[in-house]
Write a protein that holds these residues in place. Sequence first.
Motif, short mmCIF file in Angstrom:
data_model
loop_
_atom_site.label_atom_id
_atom_site.label_comp_id
_atom_site.label_asym_id
_atom_site.label_seq_id
_atom_site.Cartn_x
_atom_site.Cartn_y
_atom_site.Cartn_z
N GLN A 60 40.48 44.70 47.99
CA GLN A 60 41.48 44.21 47.04
C GLN A 60 40.96 44.40 45.63
O GLN A 60 39.79 44.15 45.36
CB GLN A 60 41.72 42.73 47.32
N VAL A 61 41.83 44.85 44.73
CA VAL A 61 41.47 45.00 43.32
C VAL A 61 42.55 44.35 42.47
O VAL A 61 43.69 44.15 42.93
CB VAL A 61 41.30 46.49 42.91
N GLY A 62 42.21 44.05 41.23
CA GLY A 62 43.21 43.50 40.33
C GLY A 62 42.58 42.88 39.11
O GLY A 62 41.43 43.15 38.76
N TYR A 63 43.36 42.02 38.46
CA TYR A 63 42.94 41.34 37.25
C TYR A 63 43.29 39.86 37.34
O TYR A 63 44.33 39.49 37.88
CB TYR A 63 43.65 41.91 36.01
N TRP A 64 42.41 39.03 36.79
CA TRP A 64 42.72 37.65 36.45
C TRP A 64 42.88 37.64 34.93
O TRP A 64 41.97 38.09 34.21
CB TRP A 64 41.58 36.71 36.85
N LEU A 65 44.00 37.15 34.44
CA LEU A 65 44.28 37.18 33.00
C LEU A 65 44.58 35.77 32.49
O LEU A 65 45.20 34.97 33.19
CB LEU A 65 45.49 38.08 32.72
N TRP A 66 44.16 35.50 31.26
CA TRP A 66 44.32 34.18 30.63
C TRP A 66 44.92 34.39 29.24
O TRP A 66 44.45 35.23 28.47
CB TRP A 66 42.95 33.52 30.52
N GLU A 67 45.98 33.65 28.95
CA GLU A 67 46.58 33.67 27.62
C GLU A 67 46.28 32.34 26.94
O GLU A 67 46.93 31.33 27.25
CB GLU A 67 48.09 33.90 27.71
N GLU B 151 50.82 31.27 41.76
CA GLU B 151 51.79 31.39 42.83
C GLU B 151 52.64 32.63 42.59
O GLU B 151 52.98 32.96 41.45
CB GLU B 151 52.68 30.15 42.83
N ALA B 152 52.97 33.32 43.66
CA ALA B 152 53.92 34.43 43.61
C ALA B 152 55.07 34.06 44.54
O ALA B 152 54.84 33.60 45.65
CB ALA B 152 53.26 35.72 44.07
N MET C 234 47.45 34.66 35.01
CA MET C 234 48.08 35.64 35.90
C MET C 234 47.01 36.29 36.76
O MET C 234 45.89 36.52 36.31
CB MET C 234 48.81 36.72 35.10
N GLN C 235 47.37 36.58 38.00
CA GLN C 235 46.51 37.35 38.89
C GLN C 235 47.32 38.52 39.41
O GLN C 235 48.42 38.34 39.94
CB GLN C 235 46.01 36.52 40.07
N THR C 236 46.79 39.73 39.22
CA THR C 236 47.40 40.89 39.84
C THR C 236 46.58 41.22 41.08
O THR C 236 45.35 41.11 41.07
CB THR C 236 47.45 42.11 38.90
N LEU D 220 52.10 39.99 41.71
CA LEU D 220 51.81 39.35 40.45
C LEU D 220 52.05 37.86 40.65
O LEU D 220 53.16 37.46 40.99
CB LEU D 220 52.69 39.87 39.31
N ALA D 221 50.99 37.07 40.50
CA ALA D 221 51.09 35.62 40.66
C ALA D 221 50.81 34.98 39.31
O ALA D 221 50.06 35.52 38.49
CB ALA D 221 50.09 35.13 41.71
N GLY D 222 51.39 33.82 39.07
CA GLY D 222 51.20 33.15 37.80
C GLY D 222 51.10 31.65 37.93
O GLY D 222 51.52 31.07 38.93
N GLY D 223 50.53 31.04 36.92
CA GLY D 223 50.39 29.59 36.83
C GLY D 223 49.95 29.23 35.43
O GLY D 223 49.92 30.08 34.55
N THR D 224 49.60 27.97 35.23
CA THR D 224 49.09 27.54 33.93
C THR D 224 47.85 26.68 34.14
O THR D 224 47.65 26.11 35.21
CB THR D 224 50.15 26.72 33.15
#
Length: 165
Positions: free
Chosen positions: A93-100, A134-135, A107-109, A119-123
């Motif tokens: 598995q590959v992807g990114y964990w992103l923080w704004e 969650e996606a 976000m996690q891809t 693409l999953a998201g949360g806060t």
Amino acid sequence: MPNIPDDVFTEPDNFSPDTLANLGPLRRLAGVWESDQGLDINPKAEGPERRVFREHIRMEPIDGQTNGPQLLYGLRYHIHINTPEEAITFHDQVGYWLWEPATGLIMQTIAIPRGQVVLAGGTATPDDDHISVEARRYPLRDLLDHLPRRGVSHRLLPHRHHLQR
């Protein structure tokens, strides 16, 4: 419908190049993680199959990413799993964990080599010890209207990539 800002093109120009200092709740994930304590339970007709697995995770900081007015800091990750009795890949598995930082958006891809992407998201807040993303399955129009980009509209564009030797 999201509130779309007047200027969706101007990118921030004064952001910190220190990704680790700006990863918020993702900071503690940076590095290499290994375990041989995994247990996979796979449903089979004759009953569940249980297999122990080894997991190797590498999470590397990436440079800050701008997306119009949005600024994201993140980790690029690769998860490789195999079993003690086999050298072949059990899961990859590959992807990114992103923080704004401006909104607390996480976000996690996720991409796995069976043609599946998520693409999953949360806060979260910068000091949170717990991260949850969650996606959910949406009709395509709803998904495009709700993709997190601080209110900036999204479009799904056709993509074609041609490779030639």
